[in-house]
Scaffold this motif. Structure first.
Motif, PDB file in Angstrom:
ATOM      1  N   ASP A   5     -20.736 -23.680  18.727  1.00 57.40           N
ATOM      2  CA  ASP A   5     -20.497 -22.237  18.712  1.00 57.40           C
ATOM      3  C   ASP A   5     -19.660 -21.783  19.899  1.00 57.40           C
ATOM      4  O   ASP A   5     -19.664 -20.625  20.265  1.00 57.40           O
ATOM      5  CB  ASP A   5     -21.818 -21.480  18.667  1.00 57.40           C
ATOM      6  N   GLY A  25     -22.996 -17.170  15.153  1.00 57.58           N
ATOM      7  CA  GLY A  25     -22.956 -17.763  13.820  1.00 57.58           C
ATOM      8  C   GLY A  25     -22.487 -19.193  13.858  1.00 57.58           C
ATOM      9  O   GLY A  25     -22.920 -19.985  14.689  1.00 57.58           O
ATOM     10  N   ASP A  26     -21.551 -19.530  12.994  1.00 58.19           N
ATOM     11  CA  ASP A  26     -21.081 -20.906  12.847  1.00 58.19           C
ATOM     12  C   ASP A  26     -19.564 -20.921  12.696  1.00 58.19           C
ATOM     13  O   ASP A  26     -19.049 -20.880  11.584  1.00 58.19           O
ATOM     14  CB  ASP A  26     -21.760 -21.533  11.628  1.00 58.19           C
ATOM     15  N   ASN A  43     -15.970 -17.616  10.254  1.00 58.10           N
ATOM     16  CA  ASN A  43     -17.369 -17.797  10.612  1.00 58.10           C
ATOM     17  C   ASN A  43     -18.184 -18.028   9.345  1.00 58.10           C
ATOM     18  O   ASN A  43     -18.365 -17.127   8.529  1.00 58.10           O
ATOM     19  CB  ASN A  43     -17.873 -16.570  11.371  1.00 58.10           C
ATOM     20  N   ASN A  45     -21.413 -18.585   8.827  1.00 50.92           N
ATOM     21  CA  ASN A  45     -22.687 -17.860   8.673  1.00 50.92           C
ATOM     22  C   ASN A  45     -22.497 -16.390   8.330  1.00 50.92           C
ATOM     23  O   ASN A  45     -23.316 -15.804   7.639  1.00 50.92           O
ATOM     24  CB  ASN A  45     -23.531 -17.955   9.940  1.00 50.92           C
ATOM     25  N   ASN A  46     -21.441 -15.773   8.849  1.00 51.41           N
ATOM     26  CA  ASN A  46     -21.239 -14.336   8.637  1.00 51.41           C
ATOM     27  C   ASN A  46     -20.300 -14.023   7.480  1.00 51.41           C
ATOM     28  O   ASN A  46     -20.102 -12.861   7.146  1.00 51.41           O
ATOM     29  CB  ASN A  46     -20.692 -13.690   9.907  1.00 51.41           C
ATOM     30  N   LYS A  70     -22.060 -16.994   0.099  1.00 54.21           N
ATOM     31  CA  LYS A  70     -22.460 -18.379   0.346  1.00 54.21           C
ATOM     32  C   LYS A  70     -21.766 -19.344  -0.606  1.00 54.21           C
ATOM     33  O   LYS A  70     -21.706 -20.532  -0.339  1.00 54.21           O
ATOM     34  CB  LYS A  70     -23.973 -18.539   0.259  1.00 54.21           C
TER      35      LYS A  70
END
Length: 84
Positions: A5, A25-26, A43, A45-46, A70
């Motif tokens: 990150d 996040g990622d 990102n 995750n977001n 997702k």
């Protein structure tokens, strides 16, 4: 440039790392704007692309799309016009 990150900051001319900043996040992929003052990070995750000032890591913007989820997320970053 991306590691877990973290975004690692290096001088343009070359040399040792001068800093780093966290990306929540990622972070998956990253690219610079033309003058390398901003870095765009997709990102996972977001489900967005976050825009950071490269010199100090301040987040200055976000790009989102209601269709990202997702099952369909931004997996790359394209910048136009291309750097000179």
């Amino acid at each position: 440039m991306c590691s877990s990150d973290l975004i690692h900051i290096y001088p343009q001319a070359a040399g040792s790392q001068v800093g780093s900043f966290n990306v929540p996040g990622d972070p998956l992929f990253a690219t610079f704007n033309t003058d390398r003052s901003l870095v765009y990070v997709s990102n996972f995750n977001n489900f967005d692309v976050e825009i950071f000032r490269y010199s100090d890591g301040t987040q200055v913007g976000t790009i989102t799309d209601s269709s990202w989820s997702k099952n369909a997320w931004p997996t790359g970053v394209a910048y136009w016009p291309r750097p000179k």
